[in-house]
Design an enzyme around this catalytic site. Structure first.
Site, PDB file in Angstrom:
ATOM      1  N   GLY A 196       1.573  -7.233  12.930  1.00 55.96           N
ATOM      2  CA  GLY A 196       0.365  -7.265  12.119  1.00 55.96           C
ATOM      3  C   GLY A 196       0.430  -8.217  10.944  1.00 55.96           C
ATOM      4  O   GLY A 196      -0.005  -7.896   9.840  1.00 55.96           O
ATOM      5  N   CYS A 239       5.722  -4.235 -17.709  1.00 54.17           N
ATOM      6  CA  CYS A 239       5.382  -5.077 -18.859  1.00 54.17           C
ATOM      7  C   CYS A 239       5.858  -6.489 -18.539  1.00 54.17           C
ATOM      8  O   CYS A 239       6.972  -6.672 -18.031  1.00 54.17           O
ATOM      9  CB  CYS A 239       6.100  -4.535 -20.103  1.00 54.17           C
ATOM     10  SG  CYS A 239       6.232  -5.750 -21.417  1.00 54.17           S
ATOM     11  N   HIS A 273       6.791  -7.861  -1.195  1.00 49.13           N
ATOM     12  CA  HIS A 273       5.717  -8.426  -2.027  1.00 49.13           C
ATOM     13  C   HIS A 273       5.303  -7.473  -3.134  1.00 49.13           C
ATOM     14  O   HIS A 273       4.249  -7.641  -3.741  1.00 49.13           O
ATOM     15  CB  HIS A 273       4.505  -8.804  -1.168  1.00 49.13           C
ATOM     16  CG  HIS A 273       4.761  -9.999  -0.308  1.00 49.13           C
ATOM     17  ND1 HIS A 273       3.899 -10.390   0.690  1.00 49.13           N
ATOM     18  CD2 HIS A 273       5.792 -10.879  -0.275  1.00 49.13           C
ATOM     19  CE1 HIS A 273       4.373 -11.484   1.277  1.00 49.13           C
ATOM     20  NE2 HIS A 273       5.531 -11.782   0.721  1.00 49.13           N
ATOM     21  N   ASP A 300       0.802  -1.242   0.000  1.00 47.97           N
ATOM     22  CA  ASP A 300       0.000   0.000   0.000  1.00 47.97           C
ATOM     23  C   ASP A 300       0.825   1.279   0.000  1.00 47.97           C
ATOM     24  O   ASP A 300       0.263   2.367  -0.115  1.00 47.97           O
ATOM     25  CB  ASP A 300      -0.982  -0.007   1.196  1.00 47.97           C
ATOM     26  CG  ASP A 300      -0.261  -0.172   2.545  1.00 47.97           C
ATOM     27  OD1 ASP A 300      -0.841  -0.816   3.448  1.00 47.97           O
ATOM     28  OD2 ASP A 300       0.871   0.320   2.700  1.00 47.97           O
ATOM     29  N   CYS A 326       2.113  -2.844 -23.442  1.00 47.35           N
ATOM     30  CA  CYS A 326       3.396  -2.138 -23.518  1.00 47.35           C
ATOM     31  C   CYS A 326       3.527  -1.479 -24.896  1.00 47.35           C
ATOM     32  O   CYS A 326       3.298  -2.128 -25.918  1.00 47.35           O
ATOM     33  CB  CYS A 326       4.508  -3.165 -23.297  1.00 47.35           C
ATOM     34  SG  CYS A 326       6.167  -2.555 -23.580  1.00 47.35           S
ATOM     35  N   CYS A 378       9.134  -6.855 -20.884  1.00 45.43           N
ATOM     36  CA  CYS A 378      10.269  -5.933 -20.628  1.00 45.43           C
ATOM     37  C   CYS A 378      10.677  -6.004 -19.159  1.00 45.43           C
ATOM     38  O   CYS A 378      11.824  -5.777 -18.808  1.00 45.43           O
ATOM     39  CB  CYS A 378       9.873  -4.505 -20.976  1.00 45.43           C
ATOM     40  SG  CYS A 378       9.386  -4.302 -22.678  1.00 45.43           S
TER      41      CYS A 378
HETATM   42  C1  BV8 Z   1       7.253 -18.303  -3.201  1.00 48.91           C
HETATM   43  C2  BV8 Z   1       0.880  -9.775  -2.918  1.00 48.91           C
HETATM   44  C3  BV8 Z   1       8.833 -19.662  -4.282  1.00 48.91           C
HETATM   45  C4  BV8 Z   1      -0.507  -9.861  -3.349  1.00 48.91           C
HETATM   46  C5  BV8 Z   1       1.223 -11.605  -1.455  1.00 48.91           C
HETATM   47  C6  BV8 Z   1       2.184 -23.961  -3.455  1.00 48.91           C
HETATM   48  C7  BV8 Z   1       2.475 -23.397  -4.681  1.00 48.91           C
HETATM   49  C8  BV8 Z   1       3.206 -22.224  -4.801  1.00 48.91           C
HETATM   50  C9  BV8 Z   1       3.665 -21.591  -3.654  1.00 48.91           C
HETATM   51  C10 BV8 Z   1       3.353 -22.165  -2.446  1.00 48.91           C
HETATM   52  C11 BV8 Z   1       2.632 -23.335  -2.325  1.00 48.91           C
HETATM   53  N1  BV8 Z   1       2.488 -23.601  -0.998  1.00 48.91           N
HETATM   54  C12 BV8 Z   1       3.103 -22.664  -0.278  1.00 48.91           C
HETATM   55  C13 BV8 Z   1       3.643 -21.792  -1.140  1.00 48.91           C
HETATM   56  C14 BV8 Z   1       4.371 -20.658  -0.819  1.00 48.91           C
HETATM   57  C15 BV8 Z   1       3.414 -19.480  -0.871  1.00 48.91           C
HETATM   58  C16 BV8 Z   1       2.688 -19.440   0.457  1.00 48.91           C
HETATM   59  O1  BV8 Z   1       3.318 -19.171   1.450  1.00 48.91           O
HETATM   60  N2  BV8 Z   1       1.379 -19.719   0.433  1.00 48.91           N
HETATM   61  C17 BV8 Z   1       0.624 -19.709   1.663  1.00 48.91           C
HETATM   62  C18 BV8 Z   1      -0.786 -19.197   1.401  1.00 48.91           C
HETATM   63  C19 BV8 Z   1       0.624 -21.126   2.243  1.00 48.91           C
HETATM   64  N3  BV8 Z   1       4.266 -18.348  -1.034  1.00 48.91           N
HETATM   65  C20 BV8 Z   1       4.489 -17.907  -2.262  1.00 48.91           C
HETATM   66  O2  BV8 Z   1       3.935 -18.287  -3.253  1.00 48.91           O
HETATM   67  C21 BV8 Z   1       5.572 -16.841  -2.318  1.00 48.91           C
HETATM   68  N4  BV8 Z   1       6.507 -17.212  -3.324  1.00 48.91           N
HETATM   69  O3  BV8 Z   1       7.198 -19.053  -2.258  1.00 48.91           O
HETATM   70  O4  BV8 Z   1       8.090 -18.489  -4.282  1.00 48.91           O
HETATM   71  C22 BV8 Z   1       7.952 -20.698  -4.930  1.00 48.91           C
HETATM   72  C23 BV8 Z   1       7.598 -20.531  -6.252  1.00 48.91           C
HETATM   73  C24 BV8 Z   1       6.819 -21.529  -6.843  1.00 48.91           C
HETATM   74  C25 BV8 Z   1       6.379 -22.646  -6.108  1.00 48.91           C
HETATM   75  C26 BV8 Z   1       6.712 -22.752  -4.743  1.00 48.91           C
HETATM   76  C27 BV8 Z   1       7.491 -21.772  -4.144  1.00 48.91           C
HETATM   77  C28 BV8 Z   1       4.970 -15.507  -2.707  1.00 48.91           C
HETATM   78  C29 BV8 Z   1       4.230 -14.960  -1.508  1.00 48.91           C
HETATM   79  C30 BV8 Z   1       3.759 -13.547  -1.846  1.00 48.91           C
HETATM   80  C31 BV8 Z   1       2.320 -13.606  -2.263  1.00 48.91           C
HETATM   81  N5  BV8 Z   1       1.833 -12.254  -2.404  1.00 48.91           N
HETATM   82  N6  BV8 Z   1       0.889 -10.355  -1.617  1.00 48.91           N
HETATM   83  C32 BV8 Z   1      -1.234  -8.656  -2.870  1.00 48.91           C
HETATM   84  O5  BV8 Z   1      -0.885  -8.071  -1.821  1.00 48.91           O
HETATM   85  O6  BV8 Z   1      -2.179  -8.329  -3.593  1.00 48.91           O
HETATM   86  S1  BV8 Z   1       0.941 -12.319   0.020  1.00 48.91           S
HETATM   87  C33 BV8 Z   1      -0.321 -11.500   0.819  1.00 48.91           C
HETATM   88  O7  BV8 Z   1      -0.529 -12.173   2.058  1.00 48.91           O
HETATM   89  C34 BV8 Z   1       0.022 -10.077   1.221  1.00 48.91           C
HETATM   90  O8  BV8 Z   1       1.298  -9.655   0.827  1.00 48.91           O
HETATM   91  C35 BV8 Z   1      -0.005 -10.129   2.730  1.00 48.91           C
HETATM   92  O9  BV8 Z   1       0.914  -9.314   3.300  1.00 48.91           O
HETATM   93  C36 BV8 Z   1       0.355 -11.538   2.943  1.00 48.91           C
HETATM   94  C37 BV8 Z   1       0.184 -12.096   4.285  1.00 48.91           C
HETATM   95  O10 BV8 Z   1      -0.947 -11.570   4.843  1.00 48.91           O
HETATM   96  P1  BV8 Z   1      -0.712 -10.644   6.155  1.00 48.91           P
HETATM   97  O11 BV8 Z   1       0.036  -9.436   5.754  1.00 48.91           O
HETATM   98  O12 BV8 Z   1      -0.149 -11.468   7.243  1.00 48.91           O
HETATM   99  O13 BV8 Z   1      -2.177 -10.207   6.447  1.00 48.91           O
HETATM  100  P2  BV8 Z   1      -3.263 -11.087   7.143  1.00 48.91           P
HETATM  101  O14 BV8 Z   1      -4.579 -10.474   6.816  1.00 48.91           O
HETATM  102  O15 BV8 Z   1      -3.028 -12.526   6.850  1.00 48.91           O
HETATM  103  O16 BV8 Z   1      -2.972 -10.895   8.701  1.00 48.91           O
HETATM  104  C38 BV8 Z   1      -3.161  -9.627   9.264  1.00 48.91           C
HETATM  105  C39 BV8 Z   1      -2.730  -9.762  10.716  1.00 48.91           C
HETATM  106  O17 BV8 Z   1      -2.854  -8.471  11.322  1.00 48.91           O
HETATM  107  C40 BV8 Z   1      -3.624 -10.694  11.498  1.00 48.91           C
HETATM  108  O18 BV8 Z   1      -2.804 -11.521  12.311  1.00 48.91           O
HETATM  109  C41 BV8 Z   1      -4.452  -9.757  12.378  1.00 48.91           C
HETATM  110  O19 BV8 Z   1      -4.737 -10.312  13.663  1.00 48.91           O
HETATM  111  C42 BV8 Z   1      -3.523  -8.593  12.540  1.00 48.91           C
HETATM  112  N7  BV8 Z   1      -4.155  -7.293  12.775  1.00 48.91           N
HETATM  113  C43 BV8 Z   1      -5.317  -6.810  12.272  1.00 48.91           C
HETATM  114  N8  BV8 Z   1      -5.500  -5.534  12.710  1.00 48.91           N
HETATM  115  C44 BV8 Z   1      -4.415  -5.210  13.469  1.00 48.91           C
HETATM  116  C45 BV8 Z   1      -3.567  -6.328  13.524  1.00 48.91           C
HETATM  117  N9  BV8 Z   1      -2.404  -6.332  14.201  1.00 48.91           N
HETATM  118  C46 BV8 Z   1      -2.079  -5.201  14.855  1.00 48.91           C
HETATM  119  N10 BV8 Z   1      -2.835  -4.084  14.850  1.00 48.91           N
HETATM  120  C47 BV8 Z   1      -4.010  -4.055  14.178  1.00 48.91           C
HETATM  121  N11 BV8 Z   1      -4.761  -2.944  14.209  1.00 48.91           N
HETATM  122 ZN    ZN Z   2       7.285  -4.585 -23.153  1.00 48.09          ZN
END
Ligand code: BV8
Ligand code: ZN
Length: 241
Positions: A186, A122, A114, A99, A143, A125
């Protein structure tokens, strides 16, 4: 509340997630229980999802661009930028948030591991550029140079994070050793590799803190200290401001 005592050798690594922006009015992922308009976020935030329906994915990110443009940093963001000012190179922030609120709060030693909501690129590119535009109606952006599809500059599920980011985090952890203080703020600790940072921090003898409004038992069990509450209230107090 436990006091965070930082001695002159302490090196602070912070990982933030959607919870740190919640008080700014940005919805969290688990708050949407992982769904958006009936779609699983993992499906929309993925290369397969983009290939299958680029318009749906651009709608998801365009709505988030519109929402993110209307919110402001909260005291939690500002407390982190303030701590960076005090610690300088003994501070590093890795955020899972796209954000842009940390940058708007003045954080500079910050890795957007992330991706960035207000950047596009692109597919061919692969050079990210600033882009705050929204794309709802066809045709989806292409692109000018190569006619490749323009996509959000976001790390999707199944895509690897920028190796340079991961190397910087690993180097910081290694250099700090037992002087490392790791704070996760968080984040539900569900998404890897970010969720593994606490384990890497413990492995070098670092001290670990989790600050979360509703910590999950599984993730909380891996921390030395767990502070339950809102980051906008806890962080300023924890850093003694
Ligand atoms: C990778 C961008 C190597 C999007 C995001 C099977 C196939 C492929 C991959 C995997 C697989 N199994 C596992 C994986 C790995 C996968 C993964 O971990 N999956 C999970 C679901 C099991 N990871 C990946 O794919 C990563 N890449 O591993 O590459 C690879 C390649 C191929 C094959 C295997 C491995 C890429 C991960 C990045 C994904 N992109 N974001 C977008 O944002 O639009 S992740 C997305 O979730 C966001 O970035 C976000 O940040 C993230 C986690 O969520 P949180 O930030 O923790 O938010 P959440 O809502 O969950 O929690 C909020 C917390 O805040 C809560 O605890 C709540 O209580 C608390 N809260 C609320 N209010 C407050 C508070 N705390 C304090 N104060 C408050 N006021
Ligand atoms: Zn391009």
């Amino acid at each position: 509340m436990d006091k965070l005592k930082l001695d002159a050798q302490a090196r602070v690594l912070v990982l933030t997630g959607a919870g740190v922006s919640a008080e700014s009015g940005v919805p969290t992922f688990r708050g949407m229980n992982g769904l958006w308009e009936g779609n699983r976020v993992e499906d929309v935030a993925s290369p397969t999802g983009f290939r299958a329906d680029p318009q749906l994915v651009w709608r998801f990110y365009s709505l988030r661009r519109e929402a993110a443009a209307k919110v402001s940093p909260n005291p939690g963001h500002l407390a982190l930028a303030d701590l960076e000012q005090r610690l300088g190179e003994r501070f590093l922030l890795a955020t899972q948030n796209v954000d842009g609120l940390h940058a708007r709060s003045g954080s500079r030693r910050m890795l957007a591991i992330h991706g960035e909501l207000f950047q596009s690129r692109c597919e061919r590119c692969n050079v990210p550029f600033a882009d705050a535009q929204t794309y709802f109606a066809a045709p989806m952006p292409r692109c000018e140079k190569c006619q490749g599809a323009i996509r959000p500059h976001i790390v999707w599920f199944g895509e690897t994070l920028d190796p340079a980011h991961l190397e910087q985090v690993d180097a910081f952890i290694e250099a700090a050793g037992e002087h490392l203080v790791f704070l996760a703020v968080g984040t539900s600790g569900l998404v890897y590799p970010a969720a593994g940072m606490v384990d890497a921090s413990r492995a070098v003898g670092g001290t670990t803190w989790l600050i979360d409004a509703a910590p999950s038992d599984e993730y909380a069990a891996r921390f030395d200290h767990v502070l339950r509450g809102r980051s906008g209230e806890i962080l300023p107090a924890l850093f003694g401001r």
